[in-house]
Design a protein around this motif. Structure first.
Motif, PDB file in Angstrom:
ATOM      1  N   PRO A  34       0.501   9.658  -8.804  1.00  0.00           N
ATOM      2  CA  PRO A  34       0.230  10.448 -10.044  1.00  0.00           C
ATOM      3  C   PRO A  34       1.436  10.919 -10.677  1.00  0.00           C
ATOM      4  CG  PRO A  34      -0.966  11.561  -8.268  1.00  0.00           C
ATOM      5  CD  PRO A  34      -0.241  10.239  -7.652  1.00  0.00           C
ATOM      6  N   THR A  35       2.243  11.249  -9.946  1.00  0.00           N
ATOM      7  CA  THR A  35       3.416  12.151 -10.461  1.00  0.00           C
ATOM      8  C   THR A  35       4.638  11.345 -11.182  1.00  0.00           C
ATOM      9  OG1 THR A  35       4.776  12.004  -8.578  1.00  0.00           O
ATOM     10  CG2 THR A  35       3.192  13.924  -8.578  1.00  0.00           C
ATOM     11  N   PHE A  36       4.655  10.156 -10.702  1.00  0.00           N
ATOM     12  CA  PHE A  36       5.833   9.165 -11.294  1.00  0.00           C
ATOM     13  C   PHE A  36       6.949   9.713 -11.516  1.00  0.00           C
ATOM     14  CE2 PHE A  36       1.631   7.568 -13.184  1.00  0.00           C
ATOM     15  CZ  PHE A  36       1.675   6.439 -12.736  1.00  0.00           C
ATOM     16  N   SER A  37       7.324  10.518 -10.335  1.00  0.00           N
ATOM     17  CA  SER A  37       8.970  10.822 -10.454  1.00  0.00           C
ATOM     18  C   SER A  37       9.817   9.728 -10.215  1.00  0.00           C
ATOM     19  CB  SER A  37       9.159  12.092  -9.395  1.00  0.00           C
ATOM     20  OG  SER A  37       9.234  11.591  -8.207  1.00  0.00           O
ATOM     21  N   ARG A  38      10.950  10.049 -10.819  1.00  0.00           N
ATOM     22  CA  ARG A  38      11.881   8.963 -10.412  1.00  0.00           C
ATOM     23  C   ARG A  38      12.224   8.719  -9.178  1.00  0.00           C
ATOM     24  NH1 ARG A  38      17.050   7.140  -9.785  1.00  0.00           N
ATOM     25  NH2 ARG A  38      17.850   5.654 -11.284  1.00  0.00           N
ATOM     26  N   ARG A  39      12.401   9.589  -8.330  1.00  0.00           N
ATOM     27  CA  ARG A  39      12.645   9.615  -6.769  1.00  0.00           C
ATOM     28  C   ARG A  39      11.572   8.760  -6.014  1.00  0.00           C
ATOM     29  NH1 ARG A  39      15.377   8.127  -3.385  1.00  0.00           N
ATOM     30  NH2 ARG A  39      15.466   8.971  -1.429  1.00  0.00           N
ATOM     31  N   GLU A  40      10.258   8.881  -6.363  1.00  0.00           N
ATOM     32  CA  GLU A  40       9.197   8.523  -5.869  1.00  0.00           C
ATOM     33  C   GLU A  40       9.241   6.966  -6.177  1.00  0.00           C
ATOM     34  OE1 GLU A  40       7.400  10.007  -3.022  1.00  0.00           O
ATOM     35  OE2 GLU A  40       9.063  11.510  -3.668  1.00  0.00           O
ATOM     36  N   LEU A  41       9.550   6.734  -7.535  1.00  0.00           N
ATOM     37  CA  LEU A  41       9.561   5.440  -7.992  1.00  0.00           C
ATOM     38  C   LEU A  41      10.497   4.415  -7.147  1.00  0.00           C
ATOM     39  CD1 LEU A  41       8.553   5.738 -11.557  1.00  0.00           C
ATOM     40  CD2 LEU A  41       7.230   4.981  -9.890  1.00  0.00           C
ATOM     41  N   VAL A  42      11.544   5.085  -7.049  1.00  0.00           N
ATOM     42  CA  VAL A  42      12.775   4.298  -6.183  1.00  0.00           C
ATOM     43  C   VAL A  42      12.229   3.995  -4.766  1.00  0.00           C
ATOM     44  CG1 VAL A  42      14.933   4.685  -5.299  1.00  0.00           C
ATOM     45  CG2 VAL A  42      14.715   5.289  -7.484  1.00  0.00           C
ATOM     46  N   LYS A  43      11.602   5.040  -4.216  1.00  0.00           N
ATOM     47  CA  LYS A  43      10.991   4.641  -2.984  1.00  0.00           C
ATOM     48  C   LYS A  43      10.140   3.459  -2.935  1.00  0.00           C
ATOM     49  CE  LYS A  43      11.679   9.413  -0.934  1.00  0.00           C
ATOM     50  NZ  LYS A  43      10.872  10.491  -0.460  1.00  0.00           N
ATOM     51  N   ALA A  44       9.322   3.739  -3.932  1.00  0.00           N
ATOM     52  CA  ALA A  44       8.214   2.664  -4.174  1.00  0.00           C
ATOM     53  C   ALA A  44       8.874   1.339  -4.248  1.00  0.00           C
ATOM     54  CB  ALA A  44       7.081   2.786  -5.100  1.00  0.00           C
ATOM     55  N   ALA A  45       9.939   1.226  -5.181  1.00  0.00           N
ATOM     56  CA  ALA A  45      10.529  -0.143  -5.408  1.00  0.00           C
ATOM     57  C   ALA A  45      11.004  -0.661  -4.139  1.00  0.00           C
ATOM     58  CB  ALA A  45      11.722   0.187  -6.555  1.00  0.00           C
ATOM     59  N   SER A  46      11.747   0.275  -3.395  1.00  0.00           N
ATOM     60  CA  SER A  46      12.435  -0.295  -2.103  1.00  0.00           C
ATOM     61  C   SER A  46      11.446  -0.684  -1.178  1.00  0.00           C
ATOM     62  CB  SER A  46      13.309   0.796  -1.537  1.00  0.00           C
ATOM     63  OG  SER A  46      12.491   2.107  -1.069  1.00  0.00           O
ATOM     64  N   LEU A  47      10.178  -0.162  -1.181  1.00  0.00           N
ATOM     65  CA  LEU A  47       9.160  -0.758  -0.166  1.00  0.00           C
ATOM     66  C   LEU A  47       8.727  -2.261  -0.675  1.00  0.00           C
ATOM     67  CD1 LEU A  47       7.248   2.401   0.429  1.00  0.00           C
ATOM     68  CD2 LEU A  47       8.138   0.998   1.927  1.00  0.00           C
TER      69      LEU A  47
ATOM     70  N   GLU B 278       0.879  -1.125  -0.053  1.00  0.00           N
ATOM     71  CA  GLU B 278       0.091   0.051  -0.024  1.00  0.00           C
ATOM     72  C   GLU B 278       0.779   1.249  -0.014  1.00  0.00           C
ATOM     73  OE1 GLU B 278      -2.546  -0.235   3.373  1.00  0.00           O
ATOM     74  OE2 GLU B 278      -3.729  -1.874   2.611  1.00  0.00           O
ATOM     75  N   LEU B 279       2.042   1.158   0.930  1.00  0.00           N
ATOM     76  CA  LEU B 279       2.936   2.350   0.826  1.00  0.00           C
ATOM     77  C   LEU B 279       3.573   2.685  -0.370  1.00  0.00           C
ATOM     78  CD1 LEU B 279       4.364   1.873   4.553  1.00  0.00           C
ATOM     79  CD2 LEU B 279       2.710   3.770   3.669  1.00  0.00           C
ATOM     80  N   ALA B 280       3.921   1.462  -0.935  1.00  0.00           N
ATOM     81  CA  ALA B 280       4.532   1.686  -2.418  1.00  0.00           C
ATOM     82  C   ALA B 280       3.584   2.185  -3.392  1.00  0.00           C
ATOM     83  CB  ALA B 280       5.246   0.096  -2.808  1.00  0.00           C
TER      84      ALA B 280
END
Length: 71
Positions: A48-61, A40-42
């Motif tokens: 909606p922004t799909f920034s690279r930084r946010e996607l890296v955080k999501a992938a780490s989760l 859920e956190l990922a």
């Protein structure tokens, strides 16, 4: 995607995961929250922004969720 691009992406995900652990979000913390909450956190980070930084955080989760399953 070239192997160097994939290598950088994976290195960034690993670094983010290590940063979580140094902040106290270790294996026990992840286990207590459970796979569902980590996913859920990922999803929230991948919003909606799909920034690279946010996607890296999501992938780490998501890696944390996989690690919970693997234990």
């Amino acid at each position: 995607m070239s192997s160097s691009e994939l290598g950088q992406a994976l290195a960034d995900i690993r670094a983010e995961r290590e940063a979580h652990v140094t902040k106290g979000y270790d294996a026990e913390h992840d286990r207590l929250h459970g796979v569902g909450r980590l996913v859920e956190l990922a999803a929230q980070y991948a919003g909606p922004t799909f920034s690279r930084r946010e996607l890296v955080k999501a992938a780490s989760l998501l890696v944390a969720a996989i690690e919970v399953i693997d234990r």
